[in-house]
Design an enzyme around this catalytic site. Sequence first.
Site, PDB file in Angstrom:
ATOM      1  N   ASP A  22      -4.051  -2.142   1.392  1.00  0.00           N
ATOM      2  CA  ASP A  22      -4.870  -3.234   1.937  1.00  0.00           C
ATOM      3  C   ASP A  22      -6.357  -2.986   1.733  1.00  0.00           C
ATOM      4  O   ASP A  22      -7.143  -3.930   1.598  1.00  0.00           O
ATOM      5  CB  ASP A  22      -4.572  -3.417   3.427  1.00  0.00           C
ATOM      6  CG  ASP A  22      -3.186  -3.989   3.641  1.00  0.00           C
ATOM      7  OD1 ASP A  22      -2.798  -4.876   2.866  1.00  0.00           O
ATOM      8  OD2 ASP A  22      -2.491  -3.538   4.576  1.00  0.00           O
ATOM      9  N   GLY A  23      -6.747  -1.705   1.722  1.00  0.00           N
ATOM     10  CA  GLY A  23      -8.154  -1.358   1.544  1.00  0.00           C
ATOM     11  C   GLY A  23      -8.735  -1.929   0.257  1.00  0.00           C
ATOM     12  O   GLY A  23      -9.906  -2.310   0.204  1.00  0.00           O
ATOM     13  N   ASN A  83     -10.444  -9.295   7.827  1.00  0.00           N
ATOM     14  CA  ASN A  83      -9.483  -9.029   8.911  1.00  0.00           C
ATOM     15  C   ASN A  83     -10.084  -9.394  10.264  1.00  0.00           C
ATOM     16  O   ASN A  83      -9.496 -10.119  11.036  1.00  0.00           O
ATOM     17  CB  ASN A  83      -9.152  -7.535   8.980  1.00  0.00           C
ATOM     18  CG  ASN A  83      -7.934  -7.148   8.163  1.00  0.00           C
ATOM     19  OD1 ASN A  83      -7.173  -8.012   7.747  1.00  0.00           O
ATOM     20  ND2 ASN A  83      -7.769  -5.870   7.943  1.00  0.00           N
ATOM     21  N   ALA A 126      -3.297  -6.715  11.918  1.00  0.00           N
ATOM     22  CA  ALA A 126      -3.975  -5.422  11.801  1.00  0.00           C
ATOM     23  C   ALA A 126      -4.372  -4.914  13.199  1.00  0.00           C
ATOM     24  O   ALA A 126      -3.535  -4.841  14.096  1.00  0.00           O
ATOM     25  CB  ALA A 126      -5.163  -5.558  10.845  1.00  0.00           C
TER      26      ALA A 126
HETATM   27  P1  NAP Z   1      -7.346   1.921   7.246  1.00  0.00           P
HETATM   28  O1  NAP Z   1      -6.824   3.292   7.397  1.00  0.00           O
HETATM   29  O2  NAP Z   1      -7.876   1.431   5.947  1.00  0.00           O
HETATM   30  O3  NAP Z   1      -6.224   0.861   7.739  1.00  0.00           O
HETATM   31  C1  NAP Z   1      -5.410   1.126   8.832  1.00  0.00           C
HETATM   32  C2  NAP Z   1      -4.059   0.484   8.584  1.00  0.00           C
HETATM   33  O4  NAP Z   1      -4.166  -0.944   8.720  1.00  0.00           O
HETATM   34  C3  NAP Z   1      -3.519   0.738   7.168  1.00  0.00           C
HETATM   35  O5  NAP Z   1      -2.157   1.065   7.241  1.00  0.00           O
HETATM   36  C4  NAP Z   1      -3.747  -0.604   6.468  1.00  0.00           C
HETATM   37  O6  NAP Z   1      -2.845  -0.842   5.386  1.00  0.00           O
HETATM   38  C5  NAP Z   1      -3.478  -1.547   7.621  1.00  0.00           C
HETATM   39  N1  NAP Z   1      -4.004  -2.909   7.451  1.00  0.00           N
HETATM   40  C6  NAP Z   1      -5.199  -3.307   6.952  1.00  0.00           C
HETATM   41  N2  NAP Z   1      -5.294  -4.643   6.968  1.00  0.00           N
HETATM   42  C7  NAP Z   1      -4.118  -5.104   7.475  1.00  0.00           C
HETATM   43  C8  NAP Z   1      -3.611  -6.394   7.751  1.00  0.00           C
HETATM   44  N3  NAP Z   1      -4.328  -7.499   7.520  1.00  0.00           N
HETATM   45  N4  NAP Z   1      -2.378  -6.489   8.310  1.00  0.00           N
HETATM   46  C9  NAP Z   1      -1.638  -5.395   8.578  1.00  0.00           C
HETATM   47  N5  NAP Z   1      -2.069  -4.142   8.338  1.00  0.00           N
HETATM   48  C10 NAP Z   1      -3.299  -3.995   7.807  1.00  0.00           C
HETATM   49  O7  NAP Z   1      -8.415   1.718   8.416  1.00  0.00           O
HETATM   50  P2  NAP Z   1      -9.958   1.345   8.440  1.00  0.00           P
HETATM   51  O8  NAP Z   1     -10.601   1.575   7.111  1.00  0.00           O
HETATM   52  O9  NAP Z   1     -10.524   1.982   9.651  1.00  0.00           O
HETATM   53  O10 NAP Z   1      -9.970  -0.238   8.717  1.00  0.00           O
HETATM   54  C11 NAP Z   1      -9.261  -1.153   7.945  1.00  0.00           C
HETATM   55  C12 NAP Z   1      -8.458  -2.018   8.879  1.00  0.00           C
HETATM   56  O11 NAP Z   1      -7.634  -1.183   9.677  1.00  0.00           O
HETATM   57  C13 NAP Z   1      -9.326  -2.787   9.865  1.00  0.00           C
HETATM   58  O12 NAP Z   1      -9.712  -4.037   9.338  1.00  0.00           O
HETATM   59  C14 NAP Z   1      -8.452  -2.895  11.087  1.00  0.00           C
HETATM   60  O13 NAP Z   1      -7.776  -4.127  11.160  1.00  0.00           O
HETATM   61  C15 NAP Z   1      -7.394  -1.829  10.923  1.00  0.00           C
HETATM   62  N6  NAP Z   1      -7.519  -0.889  12.059  1.00  0.00           N
HETATM   63  C16 NAP Z   1      -6.468  -0.814  12.910  1.00  0.00           C
HETATM   64  C17 NAP Z   1      -6.561  -0.027  14.048  1.00  0.00           C
HETATM   65  C18 NAP Z   1      -5.384   0.000  14.968  1.00  0.00           C
HETATM   66  O14 NAP Z   1      -4.371  -0.643  14.650  1.00  0.00           O
HETATM   67  N7  NAP Z   1      -5.472   0.678  16.091  1.00  0.00           N
HETATM   68  C19 NAP Z   1      -7.710   0.720  14.316  1.00  0.00           C
HETATM   69  C20 NAP Z   1      -8.771   0.631  13.422  1.00  0.00           C
HETATM   70  C21 NAP Z   1      -8.668  -0.188  12.279  1.00  0.00           C
HETATM   71  P3  NAP Z   1      -2.834   0.093   4.059  1.00  0.00           P
HETATM   72  O15 NAP Z   1      -2.046   1.305   4.484  1.00  0.00           O
HETATM   73  O16 NAP Z   1      -2.116  -0.713   3.011  1.00  0.00           O
HETATM   74  O17 NAP Z   1      -4.268   0.381   3.693  1.00  0.00           O
END
Ligand code: NAP
Length: 268
Positions: free
Chosen positions: A52-53, A125, A166
Amino acid sequence: MRKIQKINILHNFQKTSERVVDELREKLLAKEFDVSATYDNDADLNICVGGDGVILIGMREVGFPEIPFIGINTGHLGFFQELCPEDIDCLIDHLQNDDFQLERLYLVESAVCTEDKCIPLTGINEIVIKGIDSKVIHLNINIGDETLESYSGDGIIISTPMGSTAYNMSAGGSLVYPTLGVLQMTALAPINSRVYRSLTNSVIVPFNMTIELVPEYRDENSILIVVDGVQLAYRDITNLKFWVSEHKLTRLTTQEHHFWSNIKTKFL
Ligand code: NAP
C-alpha cells in the site's frame, strides 16, 4: 477514455518488486505497450508494484494524478492492490480488450490555519490529529454550521472511504465503500468522565460539509498532524478544516465489487 497504450510503472525497491517490474515490463513491451523509462504525465495508466505504501507515497510524489492506477502486491497487506504477480498475463489481456472499470476514489483535503497562514494538505487514507509527546488534546469540533462537541483524548482520525480499512478500522471506525463521497471522523481513545464527555462512535460526514477542529488555546503548540503516515507539526494552530476533495484518484479495476472480496481475503 482513450485506449491504454502508454504505461508508467511505480514501485518500491524491494528485490521481489524489482523482479516483478522486470517481468511486467518485458511482457508489456512484447504486447506493444509503451512503458515509460521515467514518469510520463501523459501516460494512460500507472501500475504500482509493492504494498500500500507504493500507492500512498507514489501517488503523492507524482501529484495525485488523474491517470488511473492499478496495483500489483508483492508482499505485505496490499489492500489497495487488486492483483498479485501471477495475474500479470491476465491484466495484459484485460488492457488489450478494454475489459476493465474505472472507480473514482475520494481524497480528504485540509486547511491547517496558524495565526499567519493556512497550509493545504491532502490525504489518501486519512489525516490524523494527535497530541505531541502522547499528551491529551482538547478540541472543539464543528460540523457544517453546528458545534458538535468538545473532545478530549488521544486524537481524531479524519478518514477517506479508502482509508476506512486502515488506521480508522483499528480505531473502531466503520468500513466505507470506496466510491462514496464522505469523510469519517473517528476518535482515538476519547475520555468520558464527569469532566470530559464526547462521542465514542465514529461519525460519517457528507461531501458538502466541512469538519472543523479548533484546539483549545493550551494545545496550539502541542498538535501533531499525520498525513497517510507522514508526521508534520506547525506552531500556533488556530483551526483545522477538512472536506472531501474535488480532486479524485481513479483506480482501474478488472473485477467488479472487488472491495468485498478484498475485505474477506485481507481481514477475515
Ligand atoms: P505502514 O507500515 O506503511 O502501514 C501499516 C499497515 O497499514 C500496512 O500493513 C499497510 O499495508 C496497511 N494499509 C495502508 N493503507 C491501507 C488501507 N487503505 N487499507 C488497509 N490497510 C492499509 O504504516 P505508516 O507508514 O505509518 O502509515 C501508512 C498507513 O498505515 C496510514 O495511512 C494509516 O492508515 C496506517 N496506520 C495504521 C495504524 C493502526 O492500524 N494502528 C497506525 C498507524 C498507521 P501494506 O502492508 O501493504 O503496506
